[in-house]
Design an enzyme around this catalytic site. Structure first.
Site, mmCIF file in Angstrom:
data_model
loop_
_atom_site.group_PDB
_atom_site.id
_atom_site.type_symbol
_atom_site.label_atom_id
_atom_site.label_comp_id
_atom_site.label_asym_id
_atom_site.label_seq_id
_atom_site.Cartn_x
_atom_site.Cartn_y
_atom_site.Cartn_z
ATOM 1 N N ILE A 91 0.839 -1.190 0.000
ATOM 2 C CA ILE A 91 0.000 0.000 0.000
ATOM 3 C C ILE A 91 0.873 1.239 0.000
ATOM 4 C CG2 ILE A 91 -1.844 1.227 1.236
ATOM 5 C CD1 ILE A 91 -2.166 -1.533 2.793
ATOM 6 N N CYS A 92 0.535 2.182 -0.859
ATOM 7 C CA CYS A 92 1.261 3.447 -0.860
ATOM 8 C C CYS A 92 0.428 4.455 -0.079
ATOM 9 C CB CYS A 92 1.467 3.923 -2.300
ATOM 10 S SG CYS A 92 2.241 5.534 -2.406
ATOM 11 N N ALA A 93 0.701 4.554 1.212
ATOM 12 C CA ALA A 93 -0.045 5.487 2.069
ATOM 13 C C ALA A 93 0.938 6.115 3.041
ATOM 14 C CB ALA A 93 -1.147 4.765 2.827
#
Lengths: 152, 354
Positions: A91-93
């Site tokens: 996840i790119c968060a």
């Protein structure tokens, strides 16, 4: 496992088992190393009726260091199709990387993921999905993400 | 009483059935470790954490973990009032819990009884029998709590002559002295002096401060340590710094660095405690911390190279074939380095290297 990490996780687990945020359930939390929780987006969204699983891996530095959070991608669960979620579950968060804060918790991360999915406008993978997945390190914590989308 | 180990202080917030009490209880806990504040400290924004928790967080990122306002270790201040509140709360907590349980028990009994009363005489009045017995127990509990608190010589009593509140232990001298408040102060001082003299004779100190309890150090006598500039330090310097603090000097450079770093965090936070622990106790904590970090590192999945080779043998063979078949025209198109590198450096291995 650090004693602070263990104690904090014990507390989080107790609170989660008493009351989980809506749409979130504990799948497995048998130790203080790896937890799995299922998340579902409530209300109107592109993911209606779909259930995803988030995997948390904690180290001894938790909560000073962020947990390693990924969407489970196996025979039972698939990672959601979302511009910030790679097909391998990474996840790119920002809150899982540079913007992590030790006051955040498992529940807080789950709720953030819910709202990230809920606000999704178009079902698509990140533009560099194939390239990333081919060379991705096992842990997304070893990836240096660039957080360029502030709308989610 | 004051310096319980954190795991004992760390009672379950769910002990309180009352939501508001639970919230009060939680408000006295650190948002990072979720245990009761251990040396409560805040930075410029005012958000409070344990001394250790805030220091560790600031060593990673110089901002308040809650509001993300810039924060520096040097601007950390003690929240003394909050610590006092916490100590009082911990004392009051048991009483409150007992009261809560008693009332819950009474209420459930009452419900049963009032149901049977209602069946006998249907015209019972509105006030209901439920409120009184509960409140009498509350009073009784309060009384008991008061009487237990009134130990020592600070109990106040009303003087039969002047109707003023006077310390019970000196009431006779007070009346003898003609009910003069100035006189009372002198008496108190004298009696304290006498007490101190007696205790010095019998080797039992009446004052807590004079001889710190084992495991505690007198506050105000300890000095904080500066953080080392670890990136430019040589092993020799590190070893000297560790030696100066009486810490082990074994291990690799990284191990020594993190040991000294953590020691500075632990020690400076200890200095911030109302009743600092002894050097030896903090050293033990550091030792424990180091063990925990090491065991956590060991837990990471290890990749067995032989197993890995076996598991991916077909992949490797295929790749070798691939490359060999291309060899004749290698001058034209060299194999992409990525295609070759991928299975040789599997994700597992990469994550361990990192």
């Amino acid at each position: 496992m650090g004693s602070i990490a263990t104690r904090r996780l014990a507390k989080e687990l107790r609170e989660l088992s008493l009351e989980c945020p809506t749409g979130i359930k504990i799948l497995s939390a048998n130790d203080f190393h790896t937890w799995r929780l299922s998340i579902e987006v409530m209300g109107d969204s592109l993911y209606q009726g779909q259930v995803f699983a988030l995997q948390f891996i904690f180290d001894a530095q938790y909560p000073i260091a962020s947990p390693e959070v990924t969407f489970v991608s196996d025979e039972h669960y698939k990672a959601p199709i979302h511009p910030h979620v790679y097909s391998n579950g990474h996840i790119c968060a920002s809150i899982l990387g540079t913007e992590w804060s030790p006051i955040l918790s498992v529940a807080a991360v789950c709720v953030t993921m819910q709202s990230m999915l809920a606000s999704c406008k178009k079902l698509e993978r990140p533009p560099d999905n194939d390239r990333y997945v081919r060379h991705a390190p096992k842990s997304p914590k070893n990836t240096r993400f660039v957080y360029d989308d502030d709308t989610v | 009483m004051v310096d319980l180990p954190r795991n004992i202080q760390d009672t379950d917030p769910e002990d309180f059935a009352n939501e508001l009490l639970r919230k009060v209880d939680n408000s006295l806990k650190c948002p990072i470790c979720k245990a009761y504040f251990d040396a409560a400290m805040y930075s410029d924004c005012g958000h409070t954490f344990c001394a250790v928790c805030l220091r560790e967080s600031l060593s990673v990122k110089q901002e308040c973990p809650i509001c993300r306002k810039p924060a520096k270790e040097l601007s950390m201040k003690k929240n003394i009032m909050l610590e006092d509140t916490l100590i009082l709360w911990q004392q009051a907590r048991d009483t409150l819990l007992t009261l809560e349980r008693l009332e819950a028990a009474k209420a459930s009994k009452k419900r049963k009884r009032s149901a049977s009363i209602q069946s006998i005489e249907s015209d019972s009045n509105e006030a209901g029998p439920s409120s009184r017995p509960a409140s009498t127990t509350v009073k009784k509990m309060k009384k008991r709590a008061e009487s237990t608190q009134k130990t020592g010589d600070s109990t106040m009593t009303e003087c039969p002559m002047c109707q003023n509140l006077v310390v019970e232990a000196i009431i006779n001298q007070h009346i003898d002295g003609g009910c003069n408040p100035e006189n009372d102060k002198k008496i108190t001082r004298d009696s304290q002096r006498a007490k101190d003299q007696w205790s010095s004779v019998f080797g039992k100190s009446a004052k807590r401060k004079a001889t710190p309890v084992k495991g505690e150090t007198e506050p105000g006598t300890l000095e904080k340590l500066p953080r080392g500039s670890y990136d430019i330090l040589k092993d020799k310097d590190l070893r000297r710094m560790l030696k100066e603090e009486g810490l082990p000097t074994d291990g690799e450079t990284e191990a020594m660095k993190s040991r000294h770093k953590q020691w500075v965090i632990f020690w400076n936070s200890n200095v911030d405690r109302k009743f600092p622990k002894s050097r030896e106790t903090v050293k033990e904590e550091l030792k424990k911390w180091e063990r925990e970090m090491a065991s956590s590192r060991r837990k990471r999945p290890q990749v067995n190279a032989v197993e890995h080779l076996k598991h991916h043998k077909t992949d490797f063979d295929k790749l070798v074939q691939n490359v060999r078949s291309r060899k004749p025209k290698s001058s034209a198109a060299a194999p992409s380095p990525n295609e070759v590198a991928e299975p040789v450096a599997p994700p597992d291995v990469m994550s361990i290297d990192d």
